[in-house]
Scaffold this motif. Sequence first.
Motif, short mmCIF file in Angstrom:
data_model
loop_
_atom_site.label_atom_id
_atom_site.label_comp_id
_atom_site.label_asym_id
_atom_site.label_seq_id
_atom_site.Cartn_x
_atom_site.Cartn_y
_atom_site.Cartn_z
N LEU A 146 17.71 4.92 -13.40
CA LEU A 146 18.34 4.92 -12.08
C LEU A 146 18.06 6.22 -11.35
N ALA A 147 18.15 7.33 -12.07
CA ALA A 147 17.87 8.63 -11.46
C ALA A 147 16.41 8.72 -11.03
N ASP A 148 15.52 8.08 -11.78
CA ASP A 148 14.09 8.14 -11.48
C ASP A 148 13.74 7.42 -10.18
N VAL A 149 14.42 6.32 -9.87
CA VAL A 149 14.00 5.48 -8.74
C VAL A 149 14.83 5.68 -7.48
N GLY A 150 15.91 6.45 -7.55
CA GLY A 150 16.76 6.63 -6.37
C GLY A 150 16.01 7.20 -5.18
N ALA A 151 15.30 8.29 -5.39
CA ALA A 151 14.61 8.96 -4.29
C ALA A 151 13.48 8.09 -3.73
N ALA A 187 0.83 -1.21 0.00
CA ALA A 187 0.00 0.00 0.00
C ALA A 187 0.87 1.26 0.00
N ILE A 188 1.93 1.26 0.81
CA ILE A 188 2.84 2.40 0.86
C ILE A 188 3.57 2.56 -0.46
N ALA A 189 4.04 1.44 -1.02
CA ALA A 189 4.72 1.51 -2.31
C ALA A 189 3.80 2.06 -3.39
N PHE A 190 2.54 1.66 -3.37
CA PHE A 190 1.57 2.15 -4.34
C PHE A 190 1.41 3.67 -4.21
N GLY A 191 1.29 4.14 -2.96
CA GLY A 191 1.17 5.59 -2.74
C GLY A 191 2.40 6.34 -3.19
N LEU A 192 3.58 5.80 -2.92
CA LEU A 192 4.82 6.47 -3.33
C LEU A 192 4.96 6.49 -4.85
N ALA A 226 17.03 -3.48 -7.89
CA ALA A 226 18.49 -3.40 -7.92
C ALA A 226 18.99 -2.18 -7.14
N VAL A 227 18.34 -1.04 -7.34
CA VAL A 227 18.73 0.18 -6.62
C VAL A 227 18.46 0.01 -5.13
N TYR A 228 17.30 -0.53 -4.80
CA TYR A 228 16.95 -0.75 -3.38
C TYR A 228 17.95 -1.70 -2.74
N GLY A 229 18.37 -2.73 -3.49
CA GLY A 229 19.31 -3.70 -2.96
C GLY A 229 20.63 -3.11 -2.56
#
Length: 294
Positions: free
Chosen positions: A199-204, A53-58, A264-267
């Motif tokens: 990569l730049a899109d998902v970092g934040a 649910a949080i991931a969906f909101g983000l 991958a970025v989260y990892g």
Amino acid sequence: MNSPLVSVGLPLALAVIMFGLGLSLTVADFTRIAKTPRIVAIALICQVLLLPAIAFGLVLLFGLSPILAVGMMLLAASPGGTTANLYSHLFRGDVALNVSLTAVNSVIAVITVPVVTNFAIGYFEPDDGAGSLGLQLGKVVQVFAIVLVPVAIGMLVRHLWPAFADRMDRPVRIGSALVLLLVIVGTVVAERDTLGSSLADVGAIAVAFCLFSLTIGYFVPRLLGAAERQSIACSMEIGIHNSTIAITIAISVLDSTEMAIPAAVYGVLMFPLAAIFGWLITRRRVRSAPVTVE
């Protein structure tokens, strides 16, 4: 991306990782949850319901592209990683609870990953082959095979030859990490022209999701009456995902390298963030401890 490095190497790396998990598990790790059913239930609700649910909101807040949005939801559905046990030990959490949660989560993931991923594909409708992108029955069987079969084999080996399982624990961990690193580096090199902007899109959003996961994992159980050590264990279990599962499913099952980018970025980011979070809550605990005067 259909290179042998990815099509063979990535499932192999995950199989070795899950086999290593099985080597560290016994039936008692599953039955132990009967001793603390309320804490396990709280942690699983956070993991299975709150995190997606949080991931969906983000995802909506950050406005990710459809394919990256699905990748983020796939990550949110993935179970806790085995490294959570180490972090829990370092910050004096309940490691036995971590082991039990990892075991149960890995089983539940066979259901939750397809459900959450198919919901995300249906909602965001990515145009990267959307007609065949979902996790239908055949692909769900693949998920089952790559997640649970190696764990079951590892548990059987431990049951039959416990001394061998103990000796192999460290080599298997090192070997799986090296194979995974090789596959990830190879994938990045092969896809370097298209990965930069993603990569730049998902970092934040990866940082935000990790901090939310760690915080929820600690404070929700704590507010509901869990002990400090149990709350630390839940935090690490919920904050440190088995991103390898998400990467493998994205690339090998759904045939999308771009979908694997959030995991991958989260990892990479989750390890320093979990270390900082663990240090902060440990420091907070030490500062709030009563001072005794002799």
